[in-house]
Design an enzyme around this catalytic site. Structure first.
Site, PDB file in Angstrom:
ATOM      1  N   GLU A  75      -5.437  -8.442  -1.463  1.00 15.26           N
ATOM      2  CA  GLU A  75      -6.102  -8.296  -0.160  1.00 15.26           C
ATOM      3  C   GLU A  75      -7.562  -7.958  -0.396  1.00 15.26           C
ATOM      4  OE1 GLU A  75      -4.682  -5.714   2.978  1.00 15.26           O
ATOM      5  OE2 GLU A  75      -2.608  -6.092   2.422  1.00 15.26           O
ATOM      6  N   GLU A 115       0.834  -1.217   0.000  1.00 13.51           N
ATOM      7  CA  GLU A 115       0.000   0.000   0.000  1.00 13.51           C
ATOM      8  C   GLU A 115       0.866   1.263   0.000  1.00 13.51           C
ATOM      9  OE1 GLU A 115      -2.741  -0.634   3.303  1.00 13.51           O
ATOM     10  OE2 GLU A 115      -4.062  -1.799   2.002  1.00 13.51           O
TER      11      GLU A 115
HETATM   12  C1  BGP Z   1      -4.407  -3.274   4.895  1.00 15.57           C
HETATM   13  C2  BGP Z   1      -3.063  -3.792   5.336  1.00 15.57           C
HETATM   14  C3  BGP Z   1      -3.069  -5.129   6.002  1.00 15.57           C
HETATM   15  C4  BGP Z   1      -4.330  -5.502   6.734  1.00 15.57           C
HETATM   16  C5  BGP Z   1      -5.598  -4.950   6.138  1.00 15.57           C
HETATM   17  C6  BGP Z   1      -6.827  -5.014   7.032  1.00 15.57           C
HETATM   18  O1  BGP Z   1      -4.419  -1.886   4.950  1.00 15.57           O
HETATM   19  O2  BGP Z   1      -2.205  -3.915   4.228  1.00 15.57           O
HETATM   20  O3  BGP Z   1      -1.896  -5.261   6.731  1.00 15.57           O
HETATM   21  O4  BGP Z   1      -4.248  -5.539   8.075  1.00 15.57           O
HETATM   22  O5  BGP Z   1      -5.480  -3.620   5.699  1.00 15.57           O
HETATM   23  O6  BGP Z   1      -6.773  -3.961   7.952  1.00 15.57           O
HETATM   24  P1  BGP Z   1      -7.007  -4.142   9.500  1.00 15.57           P
HETATM   25  O7  BGP Z   1      -6.073  -5.202   9.928  1.00 15.57           O
HETATM   26  O8  BGP Z   1      -6.705  -2.837  10.082  1.00 15.57           O
HETATM   27  O9  BGP Z   1      -8.432  -4.537   9.631  1.00 15.57           O
END
Ligand code: BGP
Length: 477
Positions: A362, A171
């Site tokens: 993701e 990201e």
């Molecule tokens: C993205 C990141 C991840 C992951 C995901 C979900 O921004 O790349 O590392 O964690 O989001 O977010 P969260 O864990 O805050 O729910």
């Protein structure tokens, strides 16, 4: 016949700092994640505290054989994880790497190979070594490019032949919004937009350099960028809102544009001009940036809206990049707006723009899960809500494939429960595999298969065909 291509890469993702634990084992140095407290994205404590669940996380460091075996049982073709930079270079600016850290990932990748699972490796997933953050103020300092280059050369040399797919920065477009976590910028006092864009420039150059080096060192490697995608719709049909949405999209597309086109876009040069920002280019930067990526990968969780009306500006929960909540959409328990069609939209937008293979690396639903016993006395989670979420999104991936978009694969986030990146809690679960570990630090660390485990197994087995049949949600073991 399935809509999904024959070699479609189905899988799941984690990041080292959210699953490994063992934060000081085998010579690992601290990373920025080790000093992030619970609940607050981007702020930091001075020292690791008991409060920080990432220190032990889900103990993947010791339990990876069992976990990868379960991924194999689901039929994963690909497993996305990251290398913790501070396991390889504990401080970040050493000359020589830490052999024990390198050996750990040898073992992880070999374990994947054993089951025919292709690793997809993020080189930097919000894991800048803390020493670099505190000594150099992270990516604001150009010397970071050299430290990153040394790290990248080391891991490419070590894992070539074992790892084919690489991502340079997780990201990369989040640096302006989470400077400490994303850019290792420890001192934020007096930090200006100029400093932040200069730091982003250093990362963009480092990313292109990694692509160049990767191509030189590994003939079969595919190297991609990774963008936090958050499509922005105009809040109303007013042309001013449409332009506001276009501007917001530009702030995001900027990163993909540089990675794919190899140079800064005109709209960004205008933005810099009008905001008094002057990016310092070293003489070699223009040439380095021409090393463009092989594919574009991205995370997708939500869409947002943009408005030109200051009275309607209201940031939604979890909208890391900003943006106004869409009044037509529902949200998750954490306020993340759910928009499956936004995934089809963003796939089309990226493909129209880049004509490069895309990789969804993701996507998923963070939810509170309840572990219960089924009629056979087995502990499980009835996570029909997760199945529904994933199914709705995958149907839209299928739509995009029919639109002609070239998609390498689909990787859902947190295939096994991990510690949340934004809130550092375990209550927010994404996995197909439940981990018995709680926010107060209790739990046995045992792993249990959720209902979605069997569902995803069927999805992969049928290469997506089961998504279009009625029986898919009511699966039993
Ligand atoms: C993205 C990141 C991840 C992951 C995901 C979900 O921004 O790349 O590392 O964690 O989001 O977010 P969260 O864990 O805050 O729910």
């Amino acid at each position: 016949m399935s809509i999904f291509p024959k070699n479609f890469l189905w899988g799941g993702a984690v990041a080292a700092n959210q699953c490994e634990g063992a934060y000081q084992e085998d010579g690992k140095g601290l990373s920025v994640q080790d000093v992030l407290p619970r609940g607050i994205r981007g702020s930091r404590t001075k020292l690791p505290t008991e409060e920080n669940l990432k220190l032990e996380a889900i103990d993947f460091y010791h339990r990876y054989p069992q976990d990868i075996k379960m991924f194999a049982e689901m039929g994963f073709k690909v497993f996305r994880t990251s290398i913790a930079w501070s396991r390889i270079f504990p401080k970040g600016d050493e000359e020589q790497p830490n052999e024990a850290g390198l050996e750990f990932y040898d073992r992880v990748f070999e374990e994947c190979r054993k089951y025919g699972i292709e690793p997809l490796v993020t080189l930097s997933h919000y894991e800048t070594p803390l020493y670099l953050a505190e000594t150099y103020n992270g990516w604001t300092d150009r010397r970071m490019i050299g430290f990153y280059e040394r790290y990248v050369r080391t891991v490419f040399k070590r894992y070539r032949g074992k790892v084919k797919y690489w991502l340079t920065f997780n990201e990369i477009n989040s640096l302006l919004h989470a400077p400490f976590m994303s850019g290792g910028i420890a001192n934020m006092q007096g930090l200006t937009e100029q400093d932040l864009y200069q730091a982003a420039h250093h990362e963009l150059v480092a990313s292109a350099l990694a692509t160049k080096i990767g191509h030189e060192m590994m003939t079969d490697a595919m190297i991609g960028c990774m963008i936090l995608s958050m499509p922005t719709y105009p809040l109303t049909p007013s042309p001013d809102d449409v332009i506001a949405a276009m501007d917001a999209e530009h702030r995001n597309y900027f990163y993909g544009d540089v990675h794919v086109r190899g140079k800064y876009p005109g709209y960004m040069k205008r933005y810099f001009r009008e905001h008094g920002i002057q990016i310092q280019f070293a003489p070699e930067d223009e040439e380095i940036l021409k090393n463009t990526v092989d594919f574009v990968s991205f995370s997708y969780y939500m869409s947002v809206c943009a408005t030109s009306d200051p009275e309607k500006q209201k940031k939604g929960l979890g909208n890391l990049l900003g943006g106004v909540p869409n009044p037509t959409l529902k949200a998750s328990d954490w306020g993340w707006q759910i928009d499956p069609k936004g995934l089809r939209y963003v796939l089309n937008m990226f493909y129209d723009r880049y004509q490069k293979p895309l990789f969804i690396v993701e996507n998923g639903l963070g939810a509170v899960d309840v572990l219960n016993e089924d009629e056979n006395g087995n502990k499980t989670v009835e996570d029909d809500y997760r199945i529904q979420y994933l199914k709705d999104h995958l149907i839209q991936v299928g739509e995009a494939i029919q639109d002609g978009v070239e998609i390498m694969g689909y990787i859902s986030w947190g295939c096994i429960d991990v510690v949340s990146a934004s809130t550092a809690e375990l209550k927010k679960r994404y996995g197909y595999i439940y981990v018995d570990r709680n926010d107060d630090g209790t739990g046995t660390m045992e792993r249990y298969k959720k209902k979605s485990f069997y569902w995803y197994q069927k999805v992969i087995e049928s290469n997506g065909e089961v998504l279009y049949s009625e029986e898919d949600i009511n699966l039993s073991e």
